[in-house]
Design an enzyme around this catalytic site. Structure first.
Site, PDB file in Angstrom:
ATOM      1  CD  GLU B 360      31.689  45.945  52.651  1.00  0.00           C
ATOM      2  OE1 GLU B 360      31.741  45.552  51.484  1.00  0.00           O
ATOM      3  OE2 GLU B 360      32.497  46.768  53.123  1.00  0.00           O
ATOM      4  CD  GLU B 391      35.479  48.008  52.156  1.00  0.00           C
ATOM      5  OE1 GLU B 391      35.132  49.206  52.097  1.00  0.00           O
ATOM      6  OE2 GLU B 391      34.747  47.065  51.778  1.00  0.00           O
ATOM      7  CG  PHE B 414      35.748  41.410  45.053  1.00  0.00           C
ATOM      8  CD1 PHE B 414      36.138  40.432  44.136  1.00  0.00           C
ATOM      9  CD2 PHE B 414      34.388  41.594  45.283  1.00  0.00           C
ATOM     10  CE1 PHE B 414      35.192  39.670  43.470  1.00  0.00           C
ATOM     11  CE2 PHE B 414      33.446  40.830  44.625  1.00  0.00           C
ATOM     12  CZ  PHE B 414      33.844  39.863  43.710  1.00  0.00           C
ATOM     13  CG  ASP B 416      39.811  44.751  43.316  1.00  0.00           C
ATOM     14  OD1 ASP B 416      40.583  45.041  42.414  1.00  0.00           O
ATOM     15  OD2 ASP B 416      39.360  43.591  43.484  1.00  0.00           O
ATOM     16  CG  PHE B 417      35.748  45.768  47.960  1.00  0.00           C
ATOM     17  CD1 PHE B 417      35.789  46.313  46.680  1.00  0.00           C
ATOM     18  CD2 PHE B 417      34.718  44.899  48.282  1.00  0.00           C
ATOM     19  CE1 PHE B 417      34.820  45.990  45.735  1.00  0.00           C
ATOM     20  CE2 PHE B 417      33.740  44.573  47.353  1.00  0.00           C
ATOM     21  CZ  PHE B 417      33.791  45.115  46.080  1.00  0.00           C
ATOM     22  CB  ILE B 418      41.002  44.941  51.716  1.00  0.00           C
ATOM     23  CG1 ILE B 418      41.194  45.039  53.223  1.00  0.00           C
ATOM     24  CG2 ILE B 418      42.247  44.460  51.049  1.00  0.00           C
ATOM     25  CD1 ILE B 418      41.624  43.760  53.857  1.00  0.00           C
ATOM     26  CG  HIS B 460      34.222  43.815  41.769  1.00  0.00           C
ATOM     27  ND1 HIS B 460      34.057  45.083  41.268  1.00  0.00           N
ATOM     28  CD2 HIS B 460      33.345  43.716  42.814  1.00  0.00           C
ATOM     29  CE1 HIS B 460      33.116  45.718  41.965  1.00  0.00           C
ATOM     30  NE2 HIS B 460      32.682  44.900  42.909  1.00  0.00           N
TER      31      HIS B 460
END
Lengths: 353, 656
Positions: B360, B391, B414, B416-418, B460
């Site tokens: 992104e 994701e 980050f 956390d996103f994946i 994050h």
């Protein structure tokens, strides 16, 4: 001091009760006023509060939950931080245990310096008998050690000794102090080797390899250890030239500035311990060479002449070690004989020949 | 008969006869696990695969026997796989639900229903990038269309016009749950409109209709027209899996009625009616197939078992040896951690046209942390691909791309996103090399930030390296300096294993000396960053820097600290840690992540086992607080070990 935790009397009539459970865990820290354990009498079950603080220590043989107990019976201890448990068990770190095994130290005799009296590595090492430090030998020392072992393990050495007249040699040196006994002997050995090349050859894979030239090594004692620089083609040099070259090599050896070509390719070695008063010795072969000649001290000695008269002469003992694989005792003895002859004849031509 | 109609009839019959044989074998106990048959749905795999070559990539689900056979897998390899034999298509690693034959473009079936949608889109991405005219095809059931992967996969395939076919085999039940009940909009084909692609509904029991619809869609895909969703209405006339009861959720009458609509019977009648084939011709095909399947079964029964010693082979690609590490050039000005990996990425993208980046804001913007700064203008939008916030979708697409010859990088910003794509990473990406017995590679690099700082709060700031290092098949890298970052990044870019490259957010702008030339640092090689004799401290990333500060302070007190930076969490270089412990006798592990089941516990377990006799004190751990990351600076500072806590822990350890 460890604070003992014991079974309380719950009411006047209690003679026996049941230990129900710890309300804190072994190793847990306890504040005064916190509930510590539960106990059951015939009448009631009661949570008992801690009157003191500390770390709860429950011995392995303490009453288990459900066991019958009597008032006053010991349940466990409250320990101050780092305090040793009172039941005589001594904590030892695994490393200390290992080191104690290695150094043969009795752990029972030790007072630990770790938390709660735990015995640590330093306690064991501190109790071990002191051994003098043995520094690892210098690289040159180790090289020498390896080479000496290789020589003794791979050759069949025999040493012959013979007294010879050194009068001419001494006279030559007297005329020119720049010329050492060793330099003279290099020249004489080179001449004798011409007649006895076997002593300059070497044993290799069941065959005898002839020398590449009359390259004679000289054992030099330096502060770092023994080193053997080589005088190349000594048969083609005069004694003066040999003496000059030898001085260069000795200087370079002390300064650790010898180049590989200065020490490689020797076919025969001379070692001189005469300066220290040594008369005779058994030199070790400079492997893979076949022979090494040891020089003793040049000394005035009484010599009985054939006519019964006694005279004084300068004498030297030559110690020849040879490899019996390459040649037998008689040819080696003949080499010494030749050497004795050239010592008187050859020197007549003077140092520049 | 035309070759086409012969293929259709023969393939459907081959699937039917093989499936019925497998049902018998299951009853006889020759099949050790599940067996999901395709009986009743043969027309779909057959009609689609009639237009595919072995270069086209097929992905499917637990009901994949028919797809494998239609794609050209010999029945022997399928049967032997279900028998658990070495000659099976997956060498006995898969069974009914994990069929791999990449040699014929059968890229794999999965026990999870929807990842095939993403992987097929990934194959389409590879084809688009490499301009090969291949197509990616996903076969999936109605059970997959209510899964997020369907939404994310179709959307991205559409916006990037990927050469992909999404074939929904709507057999009306997701295991036992009726689709009519489970779907707000039970018209699957109509959902294509949501993504801006053609949606076609066909009678899935009419092989000619399926074939025609597939042909049009495949021609469109090959010519750059983008993806198509084809919904094939069908019915499985055997239970979900062999041995399961079938009449709690459907009636015998329904099943009997659908048996009458048997696609093979219908096609046979049509061929005869049209005079395209004679009874004798078709009977000959039937007899030939009966014989072939009987022979395959007999051979499979006799086939050798896999060697138990190979049970852990192919978890990772064979190790690559790397050249000597470059010597830092002190005359070069220091560059940042982020710039160091950018150098490696730029250089490698220039050399290898198969590398592309998903993320992104990694296109024109150059990445939230400047991880792709300046690359968009050099390598263009196909190789620096800005993604929707999907994701799970783009990680799954990257998986399919990596399986089909390209080398994707997921720049996830980050960690956390994946975590939204956790299933794709641990179920698919991590396992693909193993399940295909090393015949597929998984050169997929997932990189982005971890770690607490800047009041980023709890979504994050994650440090999930321990979780991922628990999974076989993944590499987990966590550099602490710009020099290590570049060398490890380049190694990751040339690795055939999936790599999580975790960059501590607080280190991204730190600077260091980095050689200009490319160099690799092998995984699993720890670095002793400071030598000492009293205590060994193991730390990674930001914690390593705090430990260095603590060690410098303690030097004044006469405490000599040795510091080991493992650099990669998986593989973990326990040898270097144990050697250091042997010297010092004391071990502290400092890790920003949560303590329970973490890497610090793992290192402690190794030390307690292999280093037991070297321990002169208990092993200590210092971890982040067991709590989500709070926002307020005072709270945030309270959840990671500060330098003072580290010095106190080391002092305490020396006095143990």
């Amino acid at each position: 001091m460890p604070i003992a935790i014991t079974v309380p009397r719950l009411g006047w009539s209690m003679e026996e009760g049941t230990f129900s459970a710890w309300l804190k865990q072994h190793g847990e820290s306890v504040e005064p006023g916190e509930m510590l354990f539960a106990i059951e009498s015939d009448k009631v079950t009661m949570d008992v509060e801690a009157l003191d603080g500390g770390v709860l220590y429950v011995p392995a043989d303490a009453p288990q939950p459900g066991e019958r107990v009597v008032p006053g019976q010991l349940l466990g201890y409250l320990l101050a931080a780092g305090e040793a448990a009172p039941d005589g068990r001594v904590a030892v770190t695994p490393r200390a245990r290992r080191v104690a095994r290695e150094l043969d130290v009795d752990l029972k005799s030790l007072q630990g310096t770790g938390k709660g009296g735990r015995i640590r590595e330093r306690d064991v090492r501190g109790a071990a008998p002191k051994k003098p430090q043995q520094p690892v030998a210098q690289p040159l020392r180790r090289t020498i050690a390896a080479r000496m072992m290789r020589s003794t393990q791979n050759t069949a050495p025999v040493t012959l000794m013979r007294r010879v007249d050194a009068t001419s040699m001494a006279a030559m040196r007297e005329q020119d102090k720049q010329i050492s006994y060793t330099a003279i002997m290099v020249k004489l050995a080179a001449q004798a080797l011409e007649q006895h090349p076997l002593l300059a050859s070497r044993w290799e894979d069941d065959s005898i390899v002839a020398p590449s030239g009359t390259h004679i090594g000289i054992a030099v004692d330096t502060e770092h250890g023994l080193i053997v620089p080589v005088i190349r083609d000594a048969d083609q040099l005069s004694i003066t030239q040999i003496a000059a070259r030898l001085r260069q090599l000795v200087q370079a050896a002390h300064a650790r500035q010898l180049k590989p070509e200065d020490v490689d390719g020797g076919v025969f070695t001379i070692t001189n311990l005469g300066a220290y008063g040594v008369e005779a010795f058994t030199p070790i072969l400079n492997y893979p060479e076949t022979a090494v000649l040891g020089m003793g001290a040049v000394q005035w000695e009484p010599v009985a002449l054939g006519n019964g008269h006694l005279v004084t002469r300068q004498q030297i003992t030559l110690s020849l070690t040879f490899d019996h694989r390459v040649l037998d005792g008689a040819p080696a003895a003949r080499f010494l004989q030749t050497l004795a002859e050239v010592m008187t004849t050859a020197l007549r031509s003077g140092p520049h020949a | 008969m035309t070759p086409h109609s012969r293929f259709l009839y023969r393939t459907m019959q081959l699937i039917r006869v093989t499936e019925e044989q497998l049902a018998r074998c299951h009853a006889r106990g020759l099949i050790h696990g599940a067996c999901h048959t395709y009986v009743g749905e043969e027309a779909i795999a057959t009609g689609v695969c009639a237009h595919l070559t072995k270069e086209d990539a097929v992905f499917s689900t637990h009901r994949g026997h028919g797809h494998a056979l239609a794609k050209g897998m010999p029945p022997f390899e399928l049967i032997a796989e279900l028998f658990g034999r070495k000659a099976g298509c997956s060498r006995g690693r898969g069974g009914s639900m994990h069929l791999f034959s990449p040699e014929i473009g059968m890229m794999g079936t999965s026990g999870i229903v929807a990842p095939c949608i993403l992987q097929a889109a990934g194959a389409g991405y590879s084809a688009m990038l490499r301009k090969t005219k291949q197509v990616g095809v996903a076969f999936f059931g109605d059970g997959a269309v209510n899964n997020g992967a369907f939404h994310e996969g179709l959307n991205m395939a559409s916006i990037w016009k990927l050469p992909t076919l999404f074939v929904c085999e709507n057999n009306q039940f997701a295991t036992e749950v009726p689709f009519q009940y489970a779907a707000g909009n039970p018209d699957v084909a109509s959902r294509a409109a949501s993504y801006g692609m053609p949606g076609i509904q066909v009678d899935g029991n009419d092989v000619a209709a399926v074939s025609q619809a597939a042909e049009e869609a495949i021609v469109r895909a090959r010519s750059g027209g983008g993806p198509t969703l084809i919904e094939c209405k069908t019915y499985r006339t055997r239970p979900h899996a062999e041995g399961m009861g079938d009449y709690t959720y459907r009636t015998r009458e329904d099943v009997a009625a659908w048996r009458e609509r048997c696609p093979i019977k219908r096609y046979r009648a049509a061929l005869l009616a049209a005079g395209e084939a004679t009874e004798a011709e078709l009977n000959a095909i039937d007899a030939e197939i009966q014989a072939e399947v009987a022979r395959a079964t007999a051979e499979a029964e006799k086939a050798a078992w896999p060697d138990a010693a190979d049970a852990t082979a192919h978890v990772y690609a064979p190790a690559r040896s790397v050249g000597p590490a470059a010597v830092p050039d002190e005359s070069r000005p220091p560059i940042s951690y982020a710039a160091a990996t950018l150098e490696a990425l730029d250089r490698e993208m220039a050399d290898n046209p198969n590398i592309f980046v998903f993320g992104e804001g990694i296109g024109v913007r150059g990445g939230n942390f400047a991880t792709t700064a300046g690359l968009f203008s050099k390598y263009g939008p196909e190789r620096l691909r800005d993604t929707p916030i999907s994701e799970r979708g783009f990680v799954g697409i990257a998986c399919g791309a990596a399986m089909t010859g390209t080398r994707p990088i997921v720049d996830f910003m980050f960690i956390d996103f994946i975590n939204d794509s956790f299933g794709e990473i641990i179920n698919q990406i991590a396992k693909m090399q193993y399940m295909s017995s090393g015949r597929l590679k998984m050169p997929l690099l997932m990189r982005g930030c971890v770690g607490i700082g800047h009041s980023a709060a709890t979504h994050h700031s994650g440090s999930y390296h321990s979780i991922y290092s628990h999974i076989p098949g993944l590499r987990v890298v966590m550099p602490s300096t710009p020099y290590d970052a570049k060398g490890l990044f380049l190694h990751a870019l040339r690795s055939d294993d999936p790599v999580l490259f975790l960059e501590h957010r607080e280190l991204m702008s730190t600077k260091g000396i980095v050689p200009a030339e490319p160099y690799e640092i092998e995984f699993g090689k720890a670095r002793v960053t400071r030598t000492g004799k009293d205590v060994t401290v193991v730390a990674l990333a930001l914690m390593l820097h705090r430990v260095q500060t603590a060690a410098e302070q303690l030097e004044g007190e006469g405490i000599s600290v040795e510091i080991v930076d493992p650099r990669t969490v998986s593989p973990l270089d326990t040898g270097t840690i144990l050697r250091s412990l042997q010297k010092t006798g004391r071990l502290l592990i400092v890790d920003e992540a949560f303590g329970p089941c973490g890497i610090a516990a793992e290192i402690a377990a190794h030390a307690a086992d292999a280093g037991f006799n070297d321990l002169d004190a208990p092993i200590k751990r210092l971890n982040g607080a067991f709590a989500p990351t709070p926002y307020s600076p005072t709270l945030e500072a309270a959840v990671t070990p500060p330098v003072e806590a580290i010095t106190a822990a080391i002092r305490d350890l020396v006095n143990e």
